[in-house]
Design an enzyme around this catalytic site. Structure first.
Site, PDB file in Angstrom:
ATOM      1  CG  ASP A  96       3.916  -3.282   3.785  1.00  0.00           C
ATOM      2  OD1 ASP A  96       4.277  -3.055   4.944  1.00  0.00           O
ATOM      3  OD2 ASP A  96       2.732  -3.235   3.408  1.00  0.00           O
ATOM      4  CG  ASP A 111       4.914  -1.225   8.757  1.00  0.00           C
ATOM      5  OD1 ASP A 111       4.748  -0.090   8.287  1.00  0.00           O
ATOM      6  OD2 ASP A 111       3.979  -2.015   8.986  1.00  0.00           O
ATOM      7  CD  GLU A 112       3.758   1.260   4.119  1.00  0.00           C
ATOM      8  OE1 GLU A 112       3.607   0.905   2.925  1.00  0.00           O
ATOM      9  OE2 GLU A 112       2.808   1.536   4.863  1.00  0.00           O
TER      10      GLU A 112
END
Length: 361
Positions: free
Chosen positions: A8, A102-103
């Site tokens: 993350d 983003d993860e």
């Protein structure tokens, strides 16, 4: 035993802005639309110390942090950085499941470098992300997605945390129910009413009772309380819908105003459909009123919806099914195209193609 890593990126949008604009480093930054109806997309850790967080109204964020620096979203640029990060993931495994920009989850049980330790793989990935992007990421390691996801949040920012099978039950027992993946504020409140505040208390509730109260999700909560999550890392996720929505600066009551905004939303939807090369036959109109209640109206066409000539008349037809007045004004409208044979997502997600227009690509 599976080896799952959840990576993350830390305050991703804000961190990219601070990297690209050194004058923002060490300062409270919020990425989002600076307007009466603006919402925080991401807040830097400096801003979070004041209580600013994502999905918060920008007006509230400015009240909490008078020195807050607001920057507009550059989603194309964030996607480019995200692709850099995914290129690093691919050096270790092809079993990668992005769950947002983003993860992502990585299954490194069998990996390209034949490394036995998932912890060492996570350390290498974090180091490469720092070297190649000048950004930090947090990583969680465990034997399933549920625990890896929670572990990645445990020591943010720039964190690394592992939950082993031997430690899992004790770890979950002490876990506040709000930390459970998939349990939001409303569900947490309902559990509090049932006397459930920790994982250990959730574990005492029977599967039958959890299903009675929470429906199918009760089965998930029952398993999570026991450290059970057999979901695989899904490499290719079929897109179910493409959509967009727009919150107005002022609530609208005049049909002419709403038609104009509907027209702009249709144009944005067509751009995203073409960009995703998506084919769907069901158009859904979402309307949120000034009191935050919302409704949806849908209609399925006999042909694929691709053009303005196909979508706009159908959108207007759906709008005619919506009641509004000065006493019941419209705050937001959204449109999505999906396939009638597939289930529509229950809430908008970045990966499913839903984006507020102020954060549009």
């Amino acid at each position: 035993m599976r080896k799952i890593i959840h990576v993350d990126m830390d305050a991703f949008f804000a961190s990219v802005e601070q990297r690209d604009h050194p004058e923002l480093k060490g300062k409270p930054v919020a990425v989002g639309f600076d307007g009466p109806r603006g919402v925080v997309a991401t807040a830097s850790y400096e801003a979070r110390r004041f209580g600013v967080h994502s999905a918060m109204a920008m007006s509230r964020a400015k009240q909490l942090c008078p020195d807050l620096i607001i920057v507009g979203s550059e989603h194309h640029h964030y996607k480019e950085v995200s692709m850099q990060v995914h290129e690093i993931f691919q050096q270790y495994t092809d079993l990668i499941e992005p769950i947002s920009i983003d993860e992502a989850f990585l299954d490194v049980t069998k990996n390209k470098k034949n490394m036995g330790s998932a912890i060492e793989i996570a350390k290498e990935i974090k180091q490469k992300i720092r070297e190649e992007t000048q950004l930090t990421a947090s990583a969680g390691i465990s034997y399933n997605k549920f625990l890896a996801k929670i572990a990645s949040d445990w020591r943010k920012p720039d964190g690394l945390f592992c939950v082993t099978p031997e430690e899992s039950l004790e770890f979950i027992a002490q876990l506040p129910i709000e930390k459970f993946w998939g349990i939001g504020p409303k569900t947490a409140d309902r559990m509090h009413q049932m006397g459930i505040f920790l994982g250990s208390q959730l574990r005492l509730v029977s599967r039958k009772h959890l299903v009675e109260v929470f429906g199918k999700a009760g089965n998930i909560y029952y398993d999570f309380a026991r450290g059970v999550d057999n979901r695989p890392v899904i490499v290719e996720r079929e897109r179910k819908s493409v959509g967009c929505e727009q919150t107005f600066l002022e609530d609208l009551t005049l049909r002419g105003q709403i038609i104009i905004e509907l027209y702009h939303t249709v144009e944005e939807l067509i751009t995203r459909i073409n960009s995703a090369n998506f084919e769907g036959k069901t158009l859904t109109l979402k309307v949120k009123y000034g009191d935050f209640t919302q409704i949806t109206r849908s209609q399925t066409s006999t042909h694929t919806l691709k053009t303005k000539e196909q979508i706009l008349p159908l959108a207007k037809q759906l709008l005619r099914q919506v009641d509004f007045s000065p006493a019941h004004p419209i705050r937001l409208i959204g449109l999505s195209v999906s396939n009638p044979s597939q289930e529509e997502p229950s809430k908008p997600r970045w990966v499913e193609g839903w984006l507020p227009l102020e954060y549009s690509e």
